[in-house]
Each structure stands twice: as structure tokens, then as C-alpha cells.
Design an enzyme around this catalytic site. Sequence first.
Site, PDB file in Angstrom:
ATOM      1  N   GLU A 131     -12.808 -75.097  65.931  1.00 26.67           N
ATOM      2  CA  GLU A 131     -14.221 -74.723  65.975  1.00 26.67           C
ATOM      3  C   GLU A 131     -14.928 -74.927  64.635  1.00 26.67           C
ATOM      4  O   GLU A 131     -16.015 -75.490  64.571  1.00 26.67           O
ATOM      5  CB  GLU A 131     -14.368 -73.250  66.386  1.00 26.67           C
ATOM      6  N   SER A 132     -14.329 -74.416  63.573  1.00 26.33           N
ATOM      7  CA  SER A 132     -15.062 -74.346  62.300  1.00 26.33           C
ATOM      8  C   SER A 132     -14.279 -74.816  61.086  1.00 26.33           C
ATOM      9  O   SER A 132     -14.832 -74.855  59.984  1.00 26.33           O
ATOM     10  CB  SER A 132     -15.500 -72.898  62.049  1.00 26.33           C
TER      11      SER A 132
END
Length: 215
Positions: free
Chosen positions: A57-58
Site C-alpha cells: 500500500e504505502s
Amino acid sequence: HRQAIPLNEPAVAPAPPRMLVYFESMPSYKSVQHLLQEASTKHGIDYALLQALIATESGFDSRAVSPKGAVGLMQLIPPTAERYGVRAGKNTSIEKRLTDPVVNIRAGASYLSDLIKMFPGQLDLAIAAYNAGEGAVQRAGNRIPNYPETKNYVKTVMQMYAYLKPPVAVQEARSSSRVRMEMMGGASGRSNLPATLLSKPKAVLDSAGTSSGVN
């Protein structure tokens, strides 16, 4: 505490050394390890699954913001965060609060836990729902929606989870409906994780159903 939610046993080698070195060299990862452990214990979600999802995700960047407005480590959009108790303060927006790893991981893990319960025995569907939304998975007939981004996202998270999960812990009855997924490539345009960490060799997972998401 509750038993960690399992993934059907993957036929894949242990994590490549470069992947382990990558994680261990990241101050941003090491600083939130205790929060991942707390969420894992509270919700019965495998630590390795949280690790794989956040990396995808990040890239463990707590200030990451997607083009669709998803914020922080677990890339939550404000309406989803509100469902899990995140509120704006007098001088602080929800978006700002979601850059706090404590707030972000607690809300994101709660959401992921609910998705896993919504699609029991179908972890790939829960992951797809995290990416595309539970409604998209349901509209697709409880299958992974036919979105290239979501398909690539599910492959990336599941492959990394298989790499990171301790083999001795992967012992669980298989679902009656099994699908062989070839794990290749990565989630294009989503991950901050270096592409070289997800090597080309194929890993075959036995899993069931499809998935869903947030951004």
C-alpha cells in the site's frame, strides 16, 4: 489471544534475503513493528499479512497519499476511517489524523479484519475488497473484480505474504473450492516497494474465491 487467520499453504520458498534486508533496514518499518504486533494480536490477523499489505500500500510511508485520497500506512480513505472511529479534531482533519501510524493501523486492521470475516476462507477476496471495496467484490459475484489494478494488487500482497509467512505456521485445512493462482509481477502504479524484491520466479498458492479493497 485469537489464532492468526491462515492462508492455505503456499508452495513458495522462504523470503529472499534481499527482502528481509530491505525490511530490517527501514526505520519506518522498525518504528511500527510493535503496532503491527498489537493489531495482529487484537484481531487475529497474521503479522506477515499486515506487513505485506502495508508494504504494498504505502512502502511504510506514513505520509503517503494516493491519487484517490487514501492516506497513510494502510491507505485509508476518510469515509472508511470514519466507520472505524477516526474523527477530525478541532484543529486536525481526518486526513491529518490518518498520517499517525497508531490511528491508521488500528483503523486499517479493524477494516481488514471485518473483510476477512465477510469473506471467510477466501483471503484473496478480502484483499481484493481492501483494494476495490467490498461492494465491488459482491457485485462481481464474490469474485475478484475484473480491474487490472485490483488483480495485480491481490497477486502482489499474496505473493509477499507467502514469502514472509513462516512455513511452520502455514498448516490449515484447505477450502473445498480451490484456485491455483500464479504469483507474478507487482501491483502497477500502487506500491512504493522496489520491484526487484518481488522476483520473477512463479509461486503457486492454493487459495479460494477472490478479493476486495479501499483505494
